[in-house]
Design an enzyme around this catalytic site. Structure first.
Site, PDB file in Angstrom:
ATOM      1  N   TYR A   1      22.759 -29.112 -60.956  1.00  0.00           N
ATOM      2  CA  TYR A   1      22.723 -28.345 -59.715  1.00  0.00           C
ATOM      3  C   TYR A   1      23.090 -26.902 -60.000  1.00  0.00           C
ATOM      4  CZ  TYR A   1      27.696 -29.759 -59.785  1.00  0.00           C
ATOM      5  OH  TYR A   1      28.993 -30.012 -60.147  1.00  0.00           O
TER       6      TYR A   1
ATOM      7  N   TYR B   1      25.571 -26.245 -63.239  1.00  0.00           N
ATOM      8  CA  TYR B   1      26.415 -27.334 -63.724  1.00  0.00           C
ATOM      9  C   TYR B   1      25.578 -28.589 -63.925  1.00  0.00           C
ATOM     10  CZ  TYR B   1      30.892 -25.005 -62.760  1.00  0.00           C
ATOM     11  OH  TYR B   1      31.980 -24.167 -62.777  1.00  0.00           O
TER      12      TYR B   1
ATOM     13  N   ARG C   1      31.717 -24.881 -71.396  1.00  0.00           N
ATOM     14  CA  ARG C   1      32.750 -25.911 -71.301  1.00  0.00           C
ATOM     15  C   ARG C   1      32.090 -27.261 -71.062  1.00  0.00           C
ATOM     16  NH1 ARG C   1      37.886 -26.870 -69.906  1.00  0.00           N
ATOM     17  NH2 ARG C   1      38.366 -28.281 -68.203  1.00  0.00           N
TER      18      ARG C   1
ATOM     19  N   GLU D   1      42.003 -31.146 -63.325  1.00  0.00           N
ATOM     20  CA  GLU D   1      41.843 -31.076 -64.780  1.00  0.00           C
ATOM     21  C   GLU D   1      43.178 -30.779 -65.462  1.00  0.00           C
ATOM     22  OE1 GLU D   1      39.053 -27.896 -65.276  1.00  0.00           O
ATOM     23  OE2 GLU D   1      37.392 -29.080 -64.455  1.00  0.00           O
TER      24      GLU D   1
END
Length: 177
Positions: free
Chosen positions: A18, A26, A48, A71
């Site tokens: 998306y 991402y 990342r 995270e």
């Protein structure tokens, strides 16, 4: 793939790409009912990638899903998927240190957990940079649950295009040898 989503079972095992309205791209995989994997292809932490991130995954109503996690960096993420309409709303809460030192996080996080935790302890976490954005889902793939081939290498320029074009995975959703 144009899959119809009604149940949580329809959502689990699905691989998405998306693009947020701000241009950040991402890639995200609902690995199972409590774990997500993802790669970041655009934005301040492009490059990342993370596997086996514990997450809260729920169905709000048929075809609409909420996912949230924290995270090791201290970044909080909340995503609302509306895949039948190829839409998503996400809010990322970046700690101040990630905003000031994003390069520290641009790696395969799983191999650098000690560094993520050390940076979180060393640098300021507040105020957080809140990034609320709508996104358009540009790819939906049925990878099946717990497929370790989905997110298993670092992102590279053009990877999302290769995936969308069918050049990245085999018909059984594995990486070609």
């Amino acid at each position: 793939m144009d899959k119809h989503f009604d149940t949580l079972a329809d959502f689990l095992g699905t691989h998405f790409i998306y693009t947020y309205d701000n241009g950040w791209e991402y890639e995200w995989y609902a690995k199972n009912d409590h774990t997500v994997d993802y790669r970041i292809h655009g934005g301040m932490v492009a490059g990342r990638w993370v596997t086996d991130q514990a997450a809260h995954i729920t169905m709000l109503t048929p075809g609409i899903y909420k996912i949230a996690w924290t995270e090791p960096t201290g970044t909080d993420v909340a995503l609302d998927f509306v895949p039948n309409e190829h839409k998503l709303n996400g809010t990322i809460f970046f700690p101040k240190w990630v905003q000031e030192h994003p390069e520290i996080t641009v790696c395969y996080q799983n191999e650098h957990l000690d560094e993520m935790i050390a940076a979180r302890e060393k640098y300021a976490t507040y105020p957080k940079l809140v990034v609320p954005e709508f996104a358009t889902i540009t790819y939906i793939g049925d990878a099946g649950q717990n497929n370790e081939a989905v997110i298993n290498e670092a992102p590279y320029a053009g990877m999302p295009d290769d995936i969308r074009a069918g050049k990245f995975f085999t018909a059984d959703y594995q990486r070609p040898k």
